[in-house]
Design a protein around this motif. Structure first.
Motif, PDB file in Angstrom:
ATOM      1  N   PHE A 290       0.824  -1.205   0.000  1.00 38.80           N
ATOM      2  CA  PHE A 290       0.000   0.000   0.000  1.00 38.80           C
ATOM      3  C   PHE A 290       0.858   1.255   0.000  1.00 38.80           C
ATOM      4  N   LEU A 291       1.994   1.188   0.672  1.00 45.44           N
ATOM      5  CA  LEU A 291       2.908   2.326   0.792  1.00 45.44           C
ATOM      6  C   LEU A 291       4.288   1.926   0.302  1.00 45.44           C
ATOM      7  N   ARG A 292       5.042   2.912  -0.090  1.00 47.45           N
ATOM      8  CA  ARG A 292       6.447   2.666  -0.411  1.00 47.45           C
ATOM      9  C   ARG A 292       7.232   2.659   0.899  1.00 47.45           C
ATOM     10  N   ASN A 293       8.293   1.926   0.933  1.00 47.68           N
ATOM     11  CA  ASN A 293       9.132   1.851   2.119  1.00 47.68           C
ATOM     12  C   ASN A 293       9.625   3.240   2.536  1.00 47.68           C
ATOM     13  N   GLU A 294       9.834   4.128   1.547  1.00 47.00           N
ATOM     14  CA  GLU A 294      10.339   5.471   1.839  1.00 47.00           C
ATOM     15  C   GLU A 294       9.321   6.313   2.605  1.00 47.00           C
ATOM     16  N   SER A 295       8.061   5.930   2.599  1.00 51.21           N
ATOM     17  CA  SER A 295       7.028   6.704   3.303  1.00 51.21           C
ATOM     18  C   SER A 295       7.363   6.852   4.783  1.00 51.21           C
ATOM     19  N   PHE A 296       8.012   5.859   5.341  1.00 51.36           N
ATOM     20  CA  PHE A 296       8.320   5.898   6.761  1.00 51.36           C
ATOM     21  C   PHE A 296       9.610   6.663   7.062  1.00 51.36           C
ATOM     22  N   GLU A 297      10.251   7.202   6.035  1.00 51.78           N
ATOM     23  CA  GLU A 297      11.433   8.027   6.266  1.00 51.78           C
ATOM     24  C   GLU A 297      11.047   9.403   6.803  1.00 51.78           C
ATOM     25  N   ASP A 298       9.863   9.883   6.427  1.00 49.09           N
ATOM     26  CA  ASP A 298       9.367  11.163   6.941  1.00 49.09           C
ATOM     27  C   ASP A 298       8.796  10.906   8.327  1.00 49.09           C
ATOM     28  N   PHE A 299       9.396  11.513   9.328  1.00 51.92           N
ATOM     29  CA  PHE A 299       9.042  11.250  10.725  1.00 51.92           C
ATOM     30  C   PHE A 299       7.569  11.559  11.012  1.00 51.92           C
ATOM     31  N   TYR A 300       7.039  12.620  10.408  1.00 54.14           N
ATOM     32  CA  TYR A 300       5.656  13.014  10.666  1.00 54.14           C
ATOM     33  C   TYR A 300       4.665  12.069   9.989  1.00 54.14           C
ATOM     34  N   VAL A 301       5.031  11.545   8.831  1.00 54.49           N
ATOM     35  CA  VAL A 301       4.205  10.519   8.184  1.00 54.49           C
ATOM     36  C   VAL A 301       4.175   9.283   9.071  1.00 54.49           C
ATOM     37  N   LEU A 302       5.333   8.921   9.583  1.00 53.46           N
ATOM     38  CA  LEU A 302       5.453   7.778  10.480  1.00 53.46           C
ATOM     39  C   LEU A 302       4.549   7.937  11.700  1.00 53.46           C
ATOM     40  N   LEU A 303       4.598   9.119  12.319  1.00 53.98           N
ATOM     41  CA  LEU A 303       3.768   9.367  13.500  1.00 53.98           C
ATOM     42  C   LEU A 303       2.288   9.338  13.150  1.00 53.98           C
ATOM     43  N   GLY A 304       1.930   9.925  12.014  1.00 54.95           N
ATOM     44  CA  GLY A 304       0.532   9.930  11.589  1.00 54.95           C
ATOM     45  C   GLY A 304       0.007   8.527  11.361  1.00 54.95           C
TER      46      GLY A 304
END
Length: 188
Positions: free
Chosen positions: A144-158
């Protein structure tokens, strides 16, 4: 009610105007209050750690790639910090869900003492569901997501918060998937 008519919300909880007395005895209100305080403490402590992670100073990263957490007084491997933050955000999501469930169940008159253990455990389950759902997405198992999505800390928290808030739904979906794929013990 005709087809297509929507039922109006029950804002009065089925009570008569002026019926303000509590449905619950003092003993129940003591437990409701304790649960409320526990959930608020969960939020305050987890919120503190998230705030600490978000406002961390870049100079706290050592040349070995370790990050110092003044809140905990320990060093973390920088890569691990994002997963700790994801789990903590999931914990917050679970606690917010739990608080919402608490006030709705009290207001609707369906609160009961037997769900106490569930209410205390939900944020911890939400934390783990959030963490392992994040692992599944980051690994590509769930595309559903690219692995890079979790590189952005705020995306990760969301995502951590959303995974935690909806952890009951995620677990139910996984259980339905497992039943379809593997069947049940009763299927023979």
């Amino acid at each position: 009610m005709a087809d297509g008519d929507e039922q109006e919300p029950d804002y009065d909880d089925g009570r008569n105007v002026g019926d303000w007395n509590s449905r619950y005895e003092t003993r129940a209100w003591i437990q409701i209050s304790i649960e409320f305080v526990v959930l608020l403490l969960y939020l305050l402590v987890a919120g503190y750690f998230l705030l600490e992670a978000v406002t961390g100073k870049p100079e706290s990263v050592t040349k070995e790639g370790l990050v110092y957490s003044p809140a905990l007084g320990v060093y973390f491997i920088e890569e691990h910090l994002k997963w700790i933050a994801l789990a903590t955000a999931g914990f917050v999501g679970g606690a917010v869900f739990d608080l919402k469930w608490l006030y709705h169940s009290v207001a609707k008159g369906i609160w009961n003492v037997d769900r106490c253990l569930w209410r205390i455990i939900v944020p911890f389950n939400s934390s783990m569901v959030s963490l392992f759902t994040g692992f599944l997405f980051a690994s590509g198992v769930i595309p559903f997501l690219r692995n890079e999505s979790f590189e952005d800390f705020y995306v990760l928290l969301g995502f951590g918060f959303v995974f935690g808030y909806f952890s009951d739904n995620i677990l139910a979906a996984l259980q339905n998937l497992a039943k379809q794929v593997f069947g049940t013990l009763n299927d023979g």
